[in-house]
Enzyme design. Structure first.
Site, PDB file in Angstrom:
ATOM      1  N   TRP A  10       0.819  -1.221   0.000  1.00 42.93           N
ATOM      2  CA  TRP A  10       0.000   0.000   0.000  1.00 42.93           C
ATOM      3  C   TRP A  10       0.852   1.271   0.000  1.00 42.93           C
ATOM      4  O   TRP A  10       0.321   2.367  -0.137  1.00 42.93           O
ATOM      5  CB  TRP A  10      -0.906   0.017   1.233  1.00 42.93           C
ATOM      6  CG  TRP A  10      -2.022  -0.982   1.201  1.00 42.93           C
ATOM      7  CD1 TRP A  10      -2.152  -2.060   0.362  1.00 42.93           C
ATOM      8  CD2 TRP A  10      -3.174  -0.984   2.044  1.00 42.93           C
ATOM      9  NE1 TRP A  10      -3.318  -2.741   0.645  1.00 42.93           N
ATOM     10  CE2 TRP A  10      -3.964  -2.104   1.681  1.00 42.93           C
ATOM     11  CE3 TRP A  10      -3.622  -0.175   3.080  1.00 42.93           C
ATOM     12  CZ2 TRP A  10      -5.168  -2.415   2.311  1.00 42.93           C
ATOM     13  CZ3 TRP A  10      -4.815  -0.485   3.715  1.00 42.93           C
ATOM     14  CH2 TRP A  10      -5.587  -1.591   3.324  1.00 42.93           C
ATOM     15  N   LYS A  11       2.145   1.125   0.222  1.00 49.29           N
ATOM     16  CA  LYS A  11       3.031   2.300   0.311  1.00 49.29           C
ATOM     17  C   LYS A  11       2.470   3.286   1.344  1.00 49.29           C
ATOM     18  O   LYS A  11       1.876   2.860   2.325  1.00 49.29           O
ATOM     19  CB  LYS A  11       3.203   2.946  -1.067  1.00 49.29           C
ATOM     20  CG  LYS A  11       3.520   1.919  -2.150  1.00 49.29           C
ATOM     21  CD  LYS A  11       3.962   2.552  -3.422  1.00 49.29           C
ATOM     22  CE  LYS A  11       4.054   1.478  -4.502  1.00 49.29           C
ATOM     23  NZ  LYS A  11       4.823   1.886  -5.643  1.00 49.29           N
ATOM     24  N   GLU A  99      11.826   2.134  -3.877  1.00 44.54           N
ATOM     25  CA  GLU A  99      11.573   3.479  -3.343  1.00 44.54           C
ATOM     26  C   GLU A  99      12.411   3.730  -2.098  1.00 44.54           C
ATOM     27  O   GLU A  99      12.861   4.853  -1.854  1.00 44.54           O
ATOM     28  CB  GLU A  99      10.069   3.652  -3.058  1.00 44.54           C
ATOM     29  CG  GLU A  99       9.291   3.789  -4.370  1.00 44.54           C
ATOM     30  CD  GLU A  99       7.862   3.289  -4.315  1.00 44.54           C
ATOM     31  OE1 GLU A  99       7.342   3.056  -3.205  1.00 44.54           O
ATOM     32  OE2 GLU A  99       7.263   3.103  -5.392  1.00 44.54           O
ATOM     33  N   SER A 215       3.577  -2.401 -12.031  1.00 49.25           N
ATOM     34  CA  SER A 215       2.343  -2.141 -12.787  1.00 49.25           C
ATOM     35  C   SER A 215       1.581  -3.414 -13.143  1.00 49.25           C
ATOM     36  O   SER A 215       0.967  -3.497 -14.211  1.00 49.25           O
ATOM     37  CB  SER A 215       2.646  -1.309 -14.041  1.00 49.25           C
ATOM     38  OG  SER A 215       3.231  -0.079 -13.668  1.00 49.25           O
ATOM     39  N   GLY A 236       1.371  -2.741  -6.296  1.00 55.72           N
ATOM     40  CA  GLY A 236       1.226  -1.427  -5.674  1.00 55.72           C
ATOM     41  C   GLY A 236      -0.161  -0.873  -5.932  1.00 55.72           C
ATOM     42  O   GLY A 236      -1.135  -1.255  -5.273  1.00 55.72           O
ATOM     43  N   GLY A 237      -0.274  -0.009  -6.919  1.00 54.61           N
ATOM     44  CA  GLY A 237      -1.521   0.708  -7.203  1.00 54.61           C
ATOM     45  C   GLY A 237      -2.758  -0.179  -7.259  1.00 54.61           C
ATOM     46  O   GLY A 237      -3.798   0.148  -6.659  1.00 54.61           O
TER      47      GLY A 237
END
Ligand code: PEP
Length: 253
Positions: A10-11, A99, A215, A236-237
């Site tokens: 989820w960052k 990141e 992605s 991620g997203g």
């Protein structure tokens, strides 16, 4: 036979109240039957981990953190230890995400300390490796990834490798909408298995789960997860919506 693993990173997204809503949606979407066939891991920010422990109890869904400090405890303002996470019931931790390498200057050497501490305290590390666009353009991506694998796994014994998950995440594919082609990803996963065979043996190379990240979404997951060397995804997203996460999990069944 390597069991597929789908992990959502989820960052730095979702407040505690938003996280509770999303975690409940994920719990309703992912049946116990599905969670028994594919390992499903949700990695929210630290502040939502105890809510994850309460919400996911008995669901078959596991949860993880996005970082740890490599020391047991002490004067490290703002940091979280592996033991604190284990105490919450946390099973996994993402380590060496690009990141963190890029914005927090994490080196292979530091990540290696974290991998060792995670294993010592009973957490399963999801060790991220991957080249930048520049490195791929220079044709040195295999060398870079081999170096990352070798350095980050220094002093990790073959037995502990049973608990290590590797995530190949080409930096140029993270959050950019650009995905490595299934062939590119599968090829690099094969290279990682070669590195593991050199470092350990064929058994470790053949049994370590290697996820793809960059992605991945409900449209491309089936093709990626259908490749022989791709054992799941670090998402991620697309992990921030229960319905897309479910479609990705189903693509891995
Ligand atoms: C990630 O953060 O690990 C990731 C793969 O992000 P995204 O799926 O958004 O590219």
């Amino acid at each position: 036979m390597r069991k597929k693993l789908i992990a959502g990173n989820w960052k730095m997204n979702k407040s505690l109240s938003e996280a509770k809503v999303l975690m409940n949606e994920i719990k309703s979407a992912v049946s116990k039957e599905v969670a028994s066939k594919v390992d499903v891991v949700v990695c929210p920010p630290f502040i939502s981990l105890s809510a994850a422990a309460e919400i996911f109890v008995g669901s078959g869904i596991e949860f993880g953190a996005q970082n740890i400090h490599y020391k047991d405890d002490g004067a490290f303002t703002g940091e979280i230890s592996a033991s604190m996470l284990r105490d919450l019931g946390c099973e996994y931790v993402i380590l060496g995400h690009s990141e963190r390498r890029q914005y927090f200057h994490e080196t292979n050497h530091l990540i290696n300390f974290k991998v060792i501490k995670a294993l010592e305290k009973g957490l399963t590390p999801i060790l991220c490796v991957g080249e930048t666009l520049e490195q791929r353009e220079q044709g040195i991506e295999v060398k870079i990834v081999d170096e990352q694998v070798t350095m980050c796994l220094k002093d990790v014994c073959a037995m502990d490798m049973q608990r290590v998950v590797i995530a190949y995440e080409p930096v140029w594919a993270i959050g950019t909408g650009k995905t490595a082609s299934p062939e590119q990803a599968d090829g690099m996963h094969m290279e990682i298995r070669k590195s593991l065979e050199n470092l350990y043996n064929a058994t470790v190379a053949g049994s370590t789960r290697i996820l793809y990240g960059g992605s991945m979404n409900d449209k491309n997951a089936k093709e990626l997860l259908g490749k022989q060397n791709i054992d799941g995804g670090l998402i991620g997203g697309a992990a921030l919506k229960a319905d897309s996460l479910l479609k990705i999990i189903e693509a891995g069944l």
